[in-house]
Enzyme design. Sequence first.
Site, PDB file in Angstrom:
ATOM      1  N   THR A  74       7.063  -2.909  -9.402  1.00 23.54           N
ATOM      2  CA  THR A  74       7.375  -4.012  -9.515  1.00 23.54           C
ATOM      3  C   THR A  74       7.682  -4.771  -9.923  1.00 23.54           C
ATOM      4  OG1 THR A  74       7.000  -3.298  -6.740  1.00 23.54           O
ATOM      5  CG2 THR A  74       7.339  -5.888  -7.284  1.00 23.54           C
TER       6      THR A  74
ATOM      7  N   THR B  78       1.990  -1.365  -8.171  1.00 28.85           N
ATOM      8  CA  THR B  78       0.374  -1.461  -7.789  1.00 28.85           C
ATOM      9  C   THR B  78      -0.005  -0.121  -6.916  1.00 28.85           C
ATOM     10  OG1 THR B  78       1.703  -2.722  -6.012  1.00 28.85           O
ATOM     11  CG2 THR B  78       0.995  -4.062  -7.589  1.00 28.85           C
ATOM     12  N   ASP B  79       0.711   0.546  -6.447  1.00 26.63           N
ATOM     13  CA  ASP B  79       0.054   1.381  -5.631  1.00 26.63           C
ATOM     14  C   ASP B  79      -0.579   2.017  -5.799  1.00 26.63           C
ATOM     15  OD1 ASP B  79       2.219   0.069  -3.275  1.00 26.63           O
ATOM     16  OD2 ASP B  79       2.999   2.341  -3.270  1.00 26.63           O
TER      17      ASP B  79
ATOM     18  N   LYS C  91      -6.962  -1.356  -4.360  1.00 26.28           N
ATOM     19  CA  LYS C  91      -5.516  -2.276  -3.711  1.00 26.28           C
ATOM     20  C   LYS C  91      -6.331  -2.552  -2.254  1.00 26.28           C
ATOM     21  CE  LYS C  91      -0.756  -2.945  -2.934  1.00 26.28           C
ATOM     22  NZ  LYS C  91       1.064  -2.479  -3.252  1.00 26.28           N
TER      23      LYS C  91
END
EC number: 6.3.5.-
Length: 409
Positions: free
Chosen positions: A78, A152-153, A230
């Site tokens: 993203t 980010t995952d 995260k």
Amino acid sequence: MERAVLRYKNSVISGLIINESNGLITLKASNGYNMTFDRSEVEFIERKKEESPERKSIEAVEKGQGDRKISVLATGGTIASRVDYETGAVSPVSDPELIFGGSDILTRFTVAVKPILNEFSENLKPADWIRIGQAVADESSEADGVVVAHGTDTMAYTSSALAFMFERMRVPVVFVGAQRSSDRPSSDSRENMQAAINFAGTDLGEVGISMHASTSDGHVSLLRSVRSRKMHTSRRDAFESIGIPPLAEYDGSVKFLIDYRRVSDTVEFRPDLDDRVSMIYFHPGLNAGDLENMIAEKHAVVILGTGLGHMAKDLIPVVKKYTADGNYAIMASQCIYGSTDLNVYSTGRELLAAGVIEAGNMVPEVAYVKAMYLLGQYPHDLFRDLFRKNMRGEIVERDLPVEIIKLGR
């Protein structure tokens, strides 16, 4: 891809159908919002198929007039993307000014954006970690700092892998992600990237993660990769530093909060990883047969146990046989905060007798990556001792209260 115009109650809505299942239909409306309807409550005025747009790669570009050069390696995600609300496609941002605009970044730094991958982070594998690491090593000979734009995952996995693979670092390496794409008014991509560039312009000699410090703008944290996780699906401050304060913060200038490793004169990159490692989340009802199948052909397994590091007693014989065959079983905690301690209860002591290695307060995902690194780099008879050694700051002497960590004190 299907474009549709439908009537719902007294409204006519147009957009792209992005999902249709279980009696529900989800439409990406022309205004960019996703809307879900009960299929029986909508009437299609028009519905037609369109060719799906190709997933494009970000273009290589160099901009800026600064003396210090920062390489931004794009891997997807993203952070450097925008949504085309006309087509519904997610496209890369190719112009750095869309991310750096409104700041003095391009007057203080020369920024070279280079694509090396274009994948959602959940698709990345250990071989991709090595590929990213090699690209970082290559850039280290010319750049003054390297930023890796990443989804980010699984960013904590990749950044931790690089932290272990780089025995010595000549330049800072900062991973950066975003929860919301750059076209959205609430996007965190610009601030996170600007902070990452500034973090990469320091003397940091380890791998960090640059993400929002809170849901509000104005403060970005630099987290030590091997103590990061995260912890929220969508909040802009989704990443937390587990057990220690952030390395630094950025609010227009960089301020380091705790001691950190400095850059070296040389680069030492050791890319060999053993990917025959598994991670298993213990749960009530897990049976011996399933556990045996999960760990078959694996050289090591990280088990996320309950509380201090426990699992059902009827599974311990499976673990004992596994370690007796020359493999390694590591016990981490599902609690994330705190440390394993297998000496408190009888179950823990039985696990120790079965050959289980405690992860202590290591973040489970980091324990998984560390096991891959050690098995790929060192003789296996050294594994047990090296796993308990604090190599990159992945182990902390004591966990600080969450309130103190949040304040960065």
